[in-house]
Motif scaffolding. Structure first.
Motif, mmCIF file in Angstrom:
data_model
loop_
_atom_site.group_PDB
_atom_site.id
_atom_site.type_symbol
_atom_site.label_atom_id
_atom_site.label_comp_id
_atom_site.label_asym_id
_atom_site.label_seq_id
_atom_site.Cartn_x
_atom_site.Cartn_y
_atom_site.Cartn_z
ATOM 1 N N UNK A 127 1.999 10.985 -14.049
ATOM 2 C CA UNK A 127 1.930 12.414 -13.763
ATOM 3 C C UNK A 127 0.718 12.640 -12.869
ATOM 4 N N UNK A 128 0.931 13.154 -11.653
ATOM 5 C CA UNK A 128 -0.136 13.299 -10.659
ATOM 6 C C UNK A 128 -0.579 14.751 -10.599
ATOM 7 N N UNK A 129 -1.900 14.989 -10.796
ATOM 8 C CA UNK A 129 -2.426 16.351 -10.747
ATOM 9 C C UNK A 129 -3.134 16.653 -9.437
ATOM 10 N N UNK A 130 -3.340 15.644 -8.595
ATOM 11 C CA UNK A 130 -3.953 15.857 -7.282
ATOM 12 C C UNK A 130 -2.856 16.035 -6.226
ATOM 13 N N UNK A 131 -3.274 16.479 -5.053
ATOM 14 C CA UNK A 131 -2.305 16.712 -3.976
ATOM 15 C C UNK A 131 -1.687 15.414 -3.502
ATOM 16 N N UNK A 132 -2.458 14.338 -3.558
ATOM 17 C CA UNK A 132 -1.943 13.037 -3.155
ATOM 18 C C UNK A 132 -2.609 11.950 -3.984
ATOM 19 N N UNK B 182 -7.971 16.557 -3.605
ATOM 20 C CA UNK B 182 -7.339 17.450 -2.635
ATOM 21 C C UNK B 182 -8.187 17.584 -1.372
ATOM 22 N N UNK B 183 -9.489 17.790 -1.556
ATOM 23 C CA UNK B 183 -10.376 17.987 -0.403
ATOM 24 C C UNK B 183 -10.501 16.708 0.419
ATOM 25 N N UNK B 184 -10.510 15.558 -0.256
ATOM 26 C CA UNK B 184 -10.592 14.282 0.473
ATOM 27 C C UNK B 184 -9.381 14.116 1.384
ATOM 28 N N UNK B 185 -8.204 14.497 0.872
ATOM 29 C CA UNK B 185 -6.980 14.373 1.673
ATOM 30 C C UNK B 185 -6.963 15.376 2.822
ATOM 31 N N UNK B 186 -7.445 16.579 2.569
ATOM 32 C CA UNK B 186 -7.386 17.626 3.592
ATOM 33 C C UNK B 186 -8.471 17.470 4.659
ATOM 34 N N UNK B 187 -9.662 17.088 4.241
ATOM 35 C CA UNK B 187 -10.775 17.005 5.187
ATOM 36 C C UNK B 187 -10.753 15.703 5.984
ATOM 37 N N UNK B 188 -10.243 14.644 5.374
ATOM 38 C CA UNK B 188 -10.154 13.380 6.098
ATOM 39 C C UNK B 188 -11.488 12.879 6.626
ATOM 40 N N UNK B 189 -12.567 13.046 5.869
ATOM 41 C CA UNK B 189 -13.871 12.552 6.289
ATOM 42 C C UNK B 189 -14.642 13.490 7.198
ATOM 43 N N UNK B 190 -14.085 14.667 7.515
ATOM 44 C CA UNK B 190 -14.806 15.629 8.346
ATOM 45 C C UNK B 190 -16.057 16.123 7.614
ATOM 46 N N UNK B 191 -17.101 16.441 8.356
ATOM 47 C CA UNK B 191 -18.382 16.809 7.762
ATOM 48 C C UNK B 191 -18.605 18.320 7.803
ATOM 49 N N UNK B 192 -19.478 18.786 6.884
ATOM 50 C CA UNK B 192 -19.830 20.204 6.859
ATOM 51 C C UNK B 192 -21.348 20.349 6.747
ATOM 52 N N UNK B 193 -21.859 21.458 7.223
ATOM 53 C CA UNK B 193 -23.260 21.819 7.022
ATOM 54 C C UNK B 193 -23.289 23.248 6.504
ATOM 55 N N UNK B 194 -24.228 23.537 5.597
ATOM 56 C CA UNK B 194 -24.354 24.865 5.024
ATOM 57 C C UNK B 194 -25.649 25.489 5.534
ATOM 58 N N UNK B 195 -25.525 26.662 6.137
ATOM 59 C CA UNK B 195 -26.675 27.370 6.695
ATOM 60 C C UNK B 195 -26.846 28.700 5.987
ATOM 61 N N UNK B 196 -28.092 29.027 5.654
ATOM 62 C CA UNK B 196 -28.406 30.338 5.098
ATOM 63 C C UNK B 196 -29.312 31.066 6.087
ATOM 64 N N UNK C 24 0.869 -1.188 0.000
ATOM 65 C CA UNK C 24 0.000 0.000 0.000
ATOM 66 C C UNK C 24 0.897 1.226 0.000
ATOM 67 N N UNK C 25 0.604 2.167 -0.872
ATOM 68 C CA UNK C 25 1.437 3.354 -0.998
ATOM 69 C C UNK C 25 0.565 4.613 -1.037
ATOM 70 N N UNK C 26 1.067 5.680 -0.425
ATOM 71 C CA UNK C 26 0.454 6.996 -0.572
ATOM 72 C C UNK C 26 1.556 7.999 -0.876
ATOM 73 N N UNK C 27 1.399 8.716 -1.986
ATOM 74 C CA UNK C 27 2.357 9.720 -2.404
ATOM 75 C C UNK C 27 1.721 11.098 -2.223
ATOM 76 N N UNK C 28 2.378 11.963 -1.464
ATOM 77 C CA UNK C 28 1.849 13.300 -1.175
ATOM 78 C C UNK C 28 2.764 14.348 -1.799
ATOM 79 N N UNK C 29 2.139 15.273 -2.514
ATOM 80 C CA UNK C 29 2.857 16.382 -3.162
ATOM 81 C C UNK C 29 3.963 15.895 -4.099
#
Length: 540
Positions: free
Chosen positions: A77-82, A399-413, A22-27
């Motif tokens: 050639x990798x265009x994502x952050x990881x 990129x967002x998957x790597x940065x958020x790590x499964x964290x959740x968001x809610x949008x309020x108006x 299993x490998x993960x390449x970052x940046x």
């Protein structure tokens, strides 16, 4: 071990797992591999880019399987952050009459390349099962499993790949009838076509043909045929020598008046109007960012007005704003006015300014976008913009998957009347955030609702790591509603609030209706997540 026979000759095939990593390449923007001495299977769990096997190129995408032949020059050639992946090295042996001869109960096999696996991407019907098998295999290598146990698991994986790959081939075969029907329609749309005859060409009953055709193309056979005819008509109308009657006959309509009605219904303007579309003076009357949409495919509107009366605007103030905007519209002398559903009440008045007005009512941003492009003869430019956006979304998703790590968001108006908790579907913003970008929505008591509207004191418990808040109609009193919400127990006990992860956003609801606005939302999300506290990234 696989045994197959042909013309009295036995063919024996067997594969052995050598290793799994299993490998993960970052940046890392470029990955180079030495020429593998063994064959490799590569399963990409996340990340995007391009894979080069010798001189051949294929796209890298999440949840895809690739076969990397031994001895080949391979780079990525990798265009994502990881990028995350599993690499399975294996050896394949095969033998026939010349290479495998019985000596008692023993066979002599030679190392070879698997002929059943295509180089590069292996198109599978489903990849979830394949990933589960790979994970089981990887976990087994870390246990005290015996070698034979690992090889049995590997054979299960190979069988699973074969089944999913063959199922995909069978499905492709099942689609061949539809492909024949489509080819027939493309070649004969200028003539009168009977759908029963087209279904016979596909070797299907009429009901089965209609159902499978729509599943394949997203359109019914009649809708698809009409689109073929309208696309051809638009091309012919650009030629000065073609009369409406000539165009009508050339695309399969005997009655030019029926053709004109169909053209107006599907394109949005009459054929007589469309033929001078490149010279039209176009104005926009919209609350949604339709001007941005037109600019994205190279059309500069002669005027852009918004006649909607927003909450908080006094009568006299609105009268002044309206008079100014209306004067701008009249002064521009447009040939065509394109408007949104907030301007339906002005339809009759628009006729006094422009010969034609087209008010778009679809709740899908991309359908409206394509309709605008079609009206203005800019469909090709619009599709290029849609494709560029899709590539941007794919890169941002990783990129967002790597940065958020499964964290959740809610949008309020927050409006001047209530609090609106945005659902995960049925709005361009929701589809971008929770569908295309794959962000995890926070949980409420009614998480499946399109939108939950309530008074601030009735705010439910919301399970979310981040709260994105847009304050709308501030002049009308949304600040008071926001203060009332902040004073509730439900708000103070929200994990996002307790951790200081409340972010004020501009009007993403409006911005999500155009490609330019959607790109700006992506830019802001990437900026936000790039500066998240370390606690937000701990699960990476």
């Amino acid at each position: 071990m696989k045994n197959s026979a042909g013309k009295g000759r036995a063919i024996y095939e067997v594969s052995f797992l050598s290793s799994i990593r299993a490998r993960r390449y970052i940046n890392k923007k470029e990955l180079k591999f030495d020429r593998f001495p063994v064959d490799m299977l590569c399963f990409v769990t996340d990340g995007v880019g391009k894979l080069f096997i010798g001189d051949e190129m294929t796209e890298i995408g999440p949840m895809r399987l690739y076969y990397l032949p031994r001895g080949e020059a391979i780079k990525a050639s990798v265009s994502s952050e990881s990028v995350g992946l599993y690499l399975l090295a294996f050896e394949y042996f095969a033998g026939g009459k010349a290479a495998a001869e019985r000596k008692g109960t023993r066979l002599s096999l030679l190392a070879s390349r698997p002929s059943s696996l295509p180089r590069g991407s292996i198109r599978l019907r489903g990849t979830d099962r394949i990933l589960n098998w790979i994970r089981q295999l990887y976990e087994a290598t870390g246990s005290q499993s015996k070698g034979c146990r690992l090889q049995l698991l590997f054979q299960e994986l190979l069988n699973g790949i074969a089944q999913e790959y063959e199922a995909g081939a069978e499905r492709k075969s099942a689609q061949s009838g539809i492909e024949l029907a489509i080819a027939h329609m493309k070649a004969n749309f200028r003539s009168k076509l009977d759908m029963g005859t087209v279904a016979d060409i596909a070797n299907l009953t009429l009901s089965s043909f209609s159902r499978l055709f729509k599943k394949t193309t997203g359109e019914s056979p009649i809708e698809y045929l009409t689109k073929l005819r309208m696309d051809s008509a638009k091309s012919l109308l650009s030629q000065k020598k073609c009369t409406i009657k000539t165009v009508s006959s050339a695309v399969g309509y005997e009655d030019e008046f029926h053709f004109s009605r169909m053209f107006h219904r599907h394109v949005g303007v009459p054929p007589t109007f469309y033929r001078k579309v490149k010279k039209l003076r176009v104005a926009v009357a919209a609350s949604l960012p339709y001007r941005d949409s037109l600019l994205s495919f190279g059309v500069e509107p002669v005027a852009s007005v918004n006649l909607f009366r927003y909450p908080g605007m006094a009568v006299k103030e609105y009268e002044l704003v309206f008079a100014s905007q209306w004067e701008e519209l009249e002064r521009a002398k447009p040939d065509l006015i394109i408007g949104d559903f907030y301007h339906f009440s002005f339809r009759d008045r628009f006729q006094g300014i422009a010969p034609v007005s087209s008010l778009l009512a679809d709740r899908s941003w991309v359908n409206n976008y394509r309709k605008m492009a079609e009206i203005l003869g800019s469909s090709e430019e619009a599709e290029q913009a849609v494709n560029r956006l899709a590539m941007r979304v794919a890169a941002a998703r990783s990129l967002l998957a790597a940065r958020m790590g499964g964290k959740s968001i809610v949008v309020l108006q927050v409006t001047n009347h209530n609090i609106r908790i945005q659902g995960a579907t049925d709005h361009p913003l929701s589809e971008l955030l929770f569908g295309e970008l794959g962000l995890q929505p926070g949980r409420t008591e009614q998480s499946n609702a399109k939108r939950l509207e309530l008074q601030p004191e009735w705010l439910p418990q919301i399970d979310t790591d981040y709260a994105l808040v847009f304050q709308n109609h501030i002049r009308a009193g949304s600040e008071t509603i926001y203060d009332r919400m902040c004073g509730t127990h439900a708000w103070r006990s929200m994990r996002a609030v307790q951790n200081g992860n409340v972010l004020l956003i501009p009007n993403w609801f409006k911005m999500s209706w155009s490609p330019i606005g959607r790109e700006e939302i992506i830019d802001e999300l990437l900026m936000m997540t790039d500066t998240l506290p370390e606690a937000a990234k701990e699960s990476q």
